[in-house]
Design an enzyme around this catalytic site. Structure first.
Site, PDB file in Angstrom:
ATOM      1  N   LYS A   1      -1.718  -2.259   7.790  1.00  0.00           N
ATOM      2  CA  LYS A   1      -3.146  -2.103   8.061  1.00  0.00           C
ATOM      3  C   LYS A   1      -3.617  -3.212   8.998  1.00  0.00           C
ATOM      4  O   LYS A   1      -3.292  -4.376   8.805  1.00  0.00           O
ATOM      5  CB  LYS A   1      -3.932  -2.173   6.750  1.00  0.00           C
ATOM      6  CG  LYS A   1      -5.394  -1.791   6.883  1.00  0.00           C
ATOM      7  CD  LYS A   1      -6.062  -1.757   5.527  1.00  0.00           C
ATOM      8  CE  LYS A   1      -7.520  -1.366   5.650  1.00  0.00           C
ATOM      9  NZ  LYS A   1      -8.207  -1.339   4.329  1.00  0.00           N
TER      10      LYS A   1
ATOM     11  N   ARG B   1       0.864  -1.171   0.000  1.00  0.00           N
ATOM     12  CA  ARG B   1       0.000   0.000   0.000  1.00  0.00           C
ATOM     13  C   ARG B   1       0.903   1.224   0.000  1.00  0.00           C
ATOM     14  O   ARG B   1       2.069   1.170   0.419  1.00  0.00           O
ATOM     15  CB  ARG B   1      -0.897   0.018   1.238  1.00  0.00           C
ATOM     16  CG  ARG B   1      -1.835  -1.189   1.346  1.00  0.00           C
ATOM     17  CD  ARG B   1      -2.636  -1.128   2.639  1.00  0.00           C
ATOM     18  NE  ARG B   1      -3.569  -2.251   2.758  1.00  0.00           N
ATOM     19  CZ  ARG B   1      -3.288  -3.404   3.352  1.00  0.00           C
ATOM     20  NH1 ARG B   1      -2.086  -3.580   3.892  1.00  0.00           N
ATOM     21  NH2 ARG B   1      -4.193  -4.365   3.425  1.00  0.00           N
TER      22      ARG B   1
ATOM     23  N   ARG C   1      -0.610  -2.727  -6.671  1.00  0.00           N
ATOM     24  CA  ARG C   1      -0.852  -3.787  -5.673  1.00  0.00           C
ATOM     25  C   ARG C   1      -1.844  -4.813  -6.204  1.00  0.00           C
ATOM     26  O   ARG C   1      -1.632  -6.024  -6.068  1.00  0.00           O
ATOM     27  CB  ARG C   1      -1.379  -3.138  -4.389  1.00  0.00           C
ATOM     28  CG  ARG C   1      -1.780  -4.109  -3.280  1.00  0.00           C
ATOM     29  CD  ARG C   1      -2.147  -3.309  -2.034  1.00  0.00           C
ATOM     30  NE  ARG C   1      -2.993  -4.048  -1.106  1.00  0.00           N
ATOM     31  CZ  ARG C   1      -2.555  -4.817  -0.134  1.00  0.00           C
ATOM     32  NH1 ARG C   1      -1.246  -4.983   0.034  1.00  0.00           N
ATOM     33  NH2 ARG C   1      -3.400  -5.435   0.681  1.00  0.00           N
TER      34      ARG C   1
ATOM     35  N   HIS D   1      -4.260  -9.515   4.113  1.00  0.00           N
ATOM     36  CA  HIS D   1      -5.716  -9.519   4.232  1.00  0.00           C
ATOM     37  C   HIS D   1      -6.152 -10.332   5.449  1.00  0.00           C
ATOM     38  O   HIS D   1      -5.636 -11.415   5.686  1.00  0.00           O
ATOM     39  CB  HIS D   1      -6.353 -10.142   2.977  1.00  0.00           C
ATOM     40  CG  HIS D   1      -6.283  -9.259   1.783  1.00  0.00           C
ATOM     41  ND1 HIS D   1      -6.458  -9.726   0.497  1.00  0.00           N
ATOM     42  CD2 HIS D   1      -6.068  -7.922   1.666  1.00  0.00           C
ATOM     43  CE1 HIS D   1      -6.348  -8.725  -0.359  1.00  0.00           C
ATOM     44  NE2 HIS D   1      -6.108  -7.625   0.327  1.00  0.00           N
TER      45      HIS D   1
ATOM     46  N   TYR E   1      -9.645 -11.509  -6.561  1.00  0.00           N
ATOM     47  CA  TYR E   1      -8.686 -11.531  -7.672  1.00  0.00           C
ATOM     48  C   TYR E   1      -8.933 -12.695  -8.630  1.00  0.00           C
ATOM     49  O   TYR E   1      -8.462 -12.675  -9.767  1.00  0.00           O
ATOM     50  CB  TYR E   1      -7.248 -11.561  -7.143  1.00  0.00           C
ATOM     51  CG  TYR E   1      -6.892 -10.302  -6.391  1.00  0.00           C
ATOM     52  CD1 TYR E   1      -6.753  -9.093  -7.063  1.00  0.00           C
ATOM     53  CD2 TYR E   1      -6.739 -10.305  -5.011  1.00  0.00           C
ATOM     54  CE1 TYR E   1      -6.454  -7.925  -6.378  1.00  0.00           C
ATOM     55  CE2 TYR E   1      -6.445  -9.137  -4.315  1.00  0.00           C
ATOM     56  CZ  TYR E   1      -6.308  -7.953  -5.015  1.00  0.00           C
ATOM     57  OH  TYR E   1      -6.035  -6.786  -4.332  1.00  0.00           O
TER      58      TYR E   1
ATOM     59  N   HIS F   1      -2.560   2.021  -6.099  1.00  0.00           N
ATOM     60  CA  HIS F   1      -3.176   0.772  -5.647  1.00  0.00           C
ATOM     61  C   HIS F   1      -3.354  -0.211  -6.798  1.00  0.00           C
ATOM     62  O   HIS F   1      -3.475  -1.422  -6.560  1.00  0.00           O
ATOM     63  CB  HIS F   1      -4.526   1.062  -4.983  1.00  0.00           C
ATOM     64  CG  HIS F   1      -4.806   0.169  -3.819  1.00  0.00           C
ATOM     65  ND1 HIS F   1      -4.053   0.172  -2.653  1.00  0.00           N
ATOM     66  CD2 HIS F   1      -5.750  -0.790  -3.626  1.00  0.00           C
ATOM     67  CE1 HIS F   1      -4.530  -0.716  -1.806  1.00  0.00           C
ATOM     68  NE2 HIS F   1      -5.543  -1.329  -2.375  1.00  0.00           N
TER      69      HIS F   1
END
Length: 249
Positions: free
Chosen positions: A131, A106, A199, A222, A231, A196
């Site tokens: 995150k 990120r 990524r 995640h 994805y 982004h």
């Protein structure tokens, strides 16, 4: 909530009932076609206000809550990624964009990196307090390590891996956005690409090369596997094996 009370300016808050809230939802929120996130925020604010401040029971179940839009992530081809990364002569600019793509970072994660994050002996990048306040590691290829060594020798960063013009200050988000914008112009890519996208492209290209979704989930940091599964909807590897009936005409 100011919008809500302005809508009922002729009524005291204590006079507002469940039917009034349904009218507000239909005549204001839905008529104006406001985003699902805005609608949900408004419903939650109404519930909080009447439930805690006025201690008045409102039946939120009767209020329409929209489903969130299911948008697919934007992905670039490997050729487009290569063109972007090779567009900059400036070594720092090339290193920053390369690291974002090569490790699926990120923007904030890149700018928070310190020189000690690079473990060249183990060939990994340590991403601290990403995150969700979680640490994670990402593999560093030998090709990327060569690029980072060249960068380090030339710029000798002290506090931050990528520093701004002022000593001991991190590179700014605005400047990083400008670096990408310049790269897109030089690469002649006329798409509204954001950082982004790099990524997203990293994750999709990993999936297309056969990497297990569980590993991709760990690499991206995640919490839920459902986030990573999106994805599978943008990967073209399986689609390319499907023969169109058009070809048989």
């Amino acid at each position: 909530m100011s919008v809500f009370f302005q809508f009922f300016k002729d009524k005291l808050p204590s006079q507002i009932n469940n039917e009034d809230i349904i009218v507000f939802n239909q005549k204001y929120i839905l008529t104006k076609q406001l985003s699902s996130s805005y609608q949900n925020q408004m419903v939650n604010a109404i519930k909080l206000y009447f439930g805690i401040i006025l201690t008045k029971k409102i039946n939120i179940a009767k209020i329409h809550r929209p489903k969130r839009e299911k948008t697919l992530p934007n992905v670039l081809s490997k050729e487009e990624i290569k063109a972007i990364l090779n567009s900059h002569i400036n070594l720092k600019h090339r290193a920053m964009l390369s690291l974002i793509y090569a490790c699926g970072l990120r923007r904030s994660e890149l700018l928070s990196l310190k020189p000690s994050a690079i473990d060249s002996k183990r060939g990994v990048l340590l991403i601290k307090l990403a995150k969700g306040k979680k640490d994670r590691i990402a593999p560093l290829s030998e090709k990327l390590l060569v690029l980072l060594r060249e960068y380090y020798k030339l710029y000798t960063p002290k506090t931050w891996l990528f520093e701004g013009q002022e000593p001991n200050t991190p590179y700014s988000e605005k400047s990083l956005q400008s670096v990408l914008k310049q790269a897109l112009i030089k690469a002649r890519i006329n798409k509204p690409v954001t950082l982004h996208w790099l990524r997203h492209s990293y994750a999709t290209h990993l999936l297309e090369s056969g990497t297990d979704l569980r590993y991709i989930q760990e690499l991206l940091g995640h919490r839920s596997s459902k986030t990573t599964e999106i994805y599978t909807h943008v990967s073209t590897k399986s689609l390319q094996n499907i023969k169109s009936p058009f070809d048989d005409l």
